[in-house]
Enzyme design. Sequence first.
Site, PDB file in Angstrom:
ATOM      1  N   HIS A   5      52.065  60.837  51.904  1.00 56.01           N
ATOM      2  CA  HIS A   5      50.811  60.700  52.652  1.00 56.01           C
ATOM      3  C   HIS A   5      49.635  60.424  51.718  1.00 56.01           C
ATOM      4  O   HIS A   5      48.868  59.463  51.916  1.00 56.01           O
ATOM      5  CB  HIS A   5      50.561  61.980  53.452  1.00 56.01           C
ATOM      6  CG  HIS A   5      49.337  61.924  54.306  1.00 56.01           C
ATOM      7  ND1 HIS A   5      49.357  61.475  55.607  1.00 56.01           N
ATOM      8  CD2 HIS A   5      48.039  62.257  54.043  1.00 56.01           C
ATOM      9  CE1 HIS A   5      48.138  61.526  56.111  1.00 56.01           C
ATOM     10  NE2 HIS A   5      47.314  62.008  55.184  1.00 56.01           N
ATOM     11  N   GLU A   6      49.496  61.266  50.681  1.00 58.28           N
ATOM     12  CA  GLU A   6      48.372  61.107  49.752  1.00 58.28           C
ATOM     13  C   GLU A   6      48.520  59.838  48.918  1.00 58.28           C
ATOM     14  O   GLU A   6      47.522  59.232  48.522  1.00 58.28           O
ATOM     15  CB  GLU A   6      48.259  62.338  48.849  1.00 58.28           C
ATOM     16  CG  GLU A   6      47.953  63.636  49.593  1.00 58.28           C
ATOM     17  CD  GLU A   6      46.682  63.561  50.417  1.00 58.28           C
ATOM     18  OE1 GLU A   6      45.765  62.810  50.034  1.00 58.28           O
ATOM     19  OE2 GLU A   6      46.595  64.268  51.443  1.00 58.28           O
ATOM     20  N   HIS A   9      46.856  57.019  50.773  1.00 59.59           N
ATOM     21  CA  HIS A   9      45.403  57.008  50.562  1.00 59.59           C
ATOM     22  C   HIS A   9      45.064  56.486  49.173  1.00 59.59           C
ATOM     23  O   HIS A   9      44.142  55.675  49.010  1.00 59.59           O
ATOM     24  CB  HIS A   9      44.837  58.434  50.702  1.00 59.59           C
ATOM     25  CG  HIS A   9      44.868  58.968  52.101  1.00 59.59           C
ATOM     26  ND1 HIS A   9      44.431  58.261  53.193  1.00 59.59           N
ATOM     27  CD2 HIS A   9      45.269  60.184  52.582  1.00 59.59           C
ATOM     28  CE1 HIS A   9      44.551  59.001  54.286  1.00 59.59           C
ATOM     29  NE2 HIS A   9      45.074  60.163  53.942  1.00 59.59           N
TER      30      HIS A   9
END
Length: 328
Positions: A5-6, A9
Amino acid sequence: MIFIHELGHFLAAKLMGVRVNEFAIGFGPTILRWGKKETRYSLRLLPLGGFCAMEGEDETSSDERAFCNKKPWRRFVITAAGAIFNILFGFIVMMLILIPQEQFALPKVAVFQENAVSEQSGLQVGDEFIKVNGRRIFTTYDLSYTFSNIPADGKVDLVVKRDGEKVELQDVTFATEEVEGMTMVSVDFYVEGQEKNLWTFISQAFWNTVSYGRIVWWSLVDLITGKFGISQVSGPVGVTAALGEAVKSGFTNLLPMVALITINLGIFNLLPLPALDGGRLLFIVIEMIRRKPVPQKYEGWVHAVGFMLLMALMVLICFKDVYQLITG
């Protein structure tokens, strides 16, 4: 899954020219840190999440590479990238699940069990499920979830494809049984198999990923409408316990849970709720419509309140999970 997920980003921020000050896995005290250029990388003590700290993400900054100084569409891409990466990871895991399979299951009746109740009430061999109680069916995952929510009388309304035509079947009946205090439908037929080739492999992985996403959405709707109670919701403790049981029973049982959790993580983060990526996306969309941003202090208050409510819910669910583990 948090790392994936990170990472979404992080890569989107780099692509859009945003300065990333730190990329961390875990929270709390730093165990390991490296990186001498603009971005520091760290591994932290508590493995309960992670973060991608961008310049100007939660405050104003004079740096032209700050998140807050980028155009709305660039910030939208960066914010959505984490959830998108989770869903793409789910697709990859789904392909790993399908690799050992010799053929793929289709939501189509191949053969009935002996004295099948559903056959006696109108269902036939060769019927392909299109809808069950109004819900569209694409895969056997859709079929399994929908059948798990059939009323206690075992009656369902179906739309099937039969001999190339859509046929509506009213009050098709299935036998039911009590399992741990819950009424469950006894599925009395076997589904048809599909030949495995490159096209069916990719197609099946895609539609199974879509089905997992729809199951997450249906579950949220069923929770809000009261079909499920808070006792059937699990947090990190309950999920970890379930994963532990899956590991004990074999790697093949673990992968479907990983796929479901990462897709769940992606979809849940896209909900337009404060403190989630979806809440931030909502403010960006409002900015695009108004052609000016919502004052940062107001947006900050909304996210702060949302975060506190989210943490309170998480604590409540964790206590519930621990209680259930203790009491068995």
